[in-house]
Design an enzyme around this catalytic site. Structure first.
Site, PDB file in Angstrom:
ATOM      1  CG  HIS A  57      -0.559   0.043   2.791  1.00 26.47           C
ATOM      2  ND1 HIS A  57       0.177   0.804   3.026  1.00 26.47           N
ATOM      3  CD2 HIS A  57      -0.023  -0.895   3.201  1.00 26.47           C
ATOM      4  CE1 HIS A  57       0.899   0.913   4.239  1.00 26.47           C
ATOM      5  NE2 HIS A  57       0.987  -0.813   4.623  1.00 26.47           N
ATOM      6  CB  CYS A 116       1.635  -3.867   5.208  1.00 21.97           C
ATOM      7  SG  CYS A 116       0.822  -4.886   5.925  1.00 21.97           S
TER       8      CYS A 116
END
EC number: 2.-.-.-
Length: 291
Positions: free
Chosen positions: A255, A268
């Site tokens: 992301h 992440c």
């Protein structure tokens, strides 16, 4: 995933439908084992053992099985602890049972629609008779129950008759934690695009030595990712149950973040706007390998 309160607010549209018994003759092929095979092929290997037939699973039994979704923990799934070179992509004709190594007792079910009410993306590694070995978005064990480390990816056996093949991606994503980069690689192994990336810290590392797939994507500015689509993978944190808190199952996503370099995340992979756009252009089911 590093973001709270995302997954519990999304509705699931999955009608529970009986999976018909599939009668198949015994054929020659490789049988399952505790270790999921690293080689990805849809040509059965010739051995002396017979591939088990698919047992009948009634509607009530299917409905009672836990759904293999991003936040689920299903002990009967097969842990995947290696990288995968190739796979095929499918949708489900109906909800389908998932089996462990014995292929006789279902341990979970795949819903035909995912948490965004879209067709569930299924990535198949190998065909054996009437069976397909598929990757799942659920966990097999929590890190807190596995001495601090658990498989980042899982697999299971699924009746092949429940699958409908769709276009298989020709490119895949390679995340290098050492170089802190994300690369898009074509079928020949050529790097098409490469971007800097932010990865997990030493306390909340990005899992390595494993392959998952792009499971789904969506936009949610409330998570601090602006209008850039969050790219969800089927991978989970190997070191922490919930690195960021919340209830997303420690899901690993790619992301946007303003700090898109260094060891800075909860596991992440943080990317620039350009990198997110490049990954967003890839189809769901694209393999994601972390080195």
């Amino acid at each position: 995933m590093q973001h709270q309160k995302t997954w519990t607010t999304v509705g699931i549209a999955a009608a529970v439908v009986a999976v018909a018994a599939i009668g198949v003759p015994l054929v020659t092929g490789a049988t399952g084992s505790d270790a999921v095979p690293a080689a990805a092929t849809h040509t059965p290997a010739a051995t002396a053992a017979a591939v088990p037939s698919v047992p009948s699973v009634g509607a009530a039994t299917l409905a009672a099985l836990p759904e293999a979704r991003y936040s689920a923990v299903v002990a009967g799934l097969l842990p995947v602890d290696h990288t995968v070179g190739s796979a095929e992509v499918f949708h489900l004709r109906t909800d389908a049972p998932l089996f462990g190594d014995d292929r006789q007792h279902p341990v979970a079910r795949f819903a035909s629609r995912d948490f965004l009410a879209q067709p569930t993306t299924v990535v198949g590694l190998r065909r054996e008779g009437a069976w397909e070995l598929v990757l799942t978005p659920a966990r097999q064990e929590l890190p807190s129950r596995a001495s601090g480390h658990a498989a980042a990816q899982t697999a299971a056996w699924l009746p092949a008759a429940a699958l409908e093949q769709v276009s298989t991606p020709t490119e895949h994503v390679v995340i290098s934690t050492a170089a802190q980069t994300v690369s898009i690689v074509d079928a020949s192994g050529k790097v098409v695009q490469r971007f800097a990336a932010g990865i997990g810290t030493a306390d909340t590392p990005t899992p390595t030595g494993v392959t998952g797939y792009l499971e789904q994507r969506y936009v949610d500015p409330a998570q601090g990712t602006g209008d850039h689509p969050i790219q969800l993978t089927s991978l989970h944190s190997s070191a922490s149950d919930e690195p960021y808190g919340g209830s997303d199952g420690g899901l690993i996503g790619l992301h946007w973040n303003a700090a898109a370099s260094g060891a800075v995340s909860h596991g992440c992979v943080r990317l620039s706007a350009e990198a997110v756009a490049a990954v967003d252009a890839l189809p769901l089911g694209t393999l994601v390998t972390v080195e």
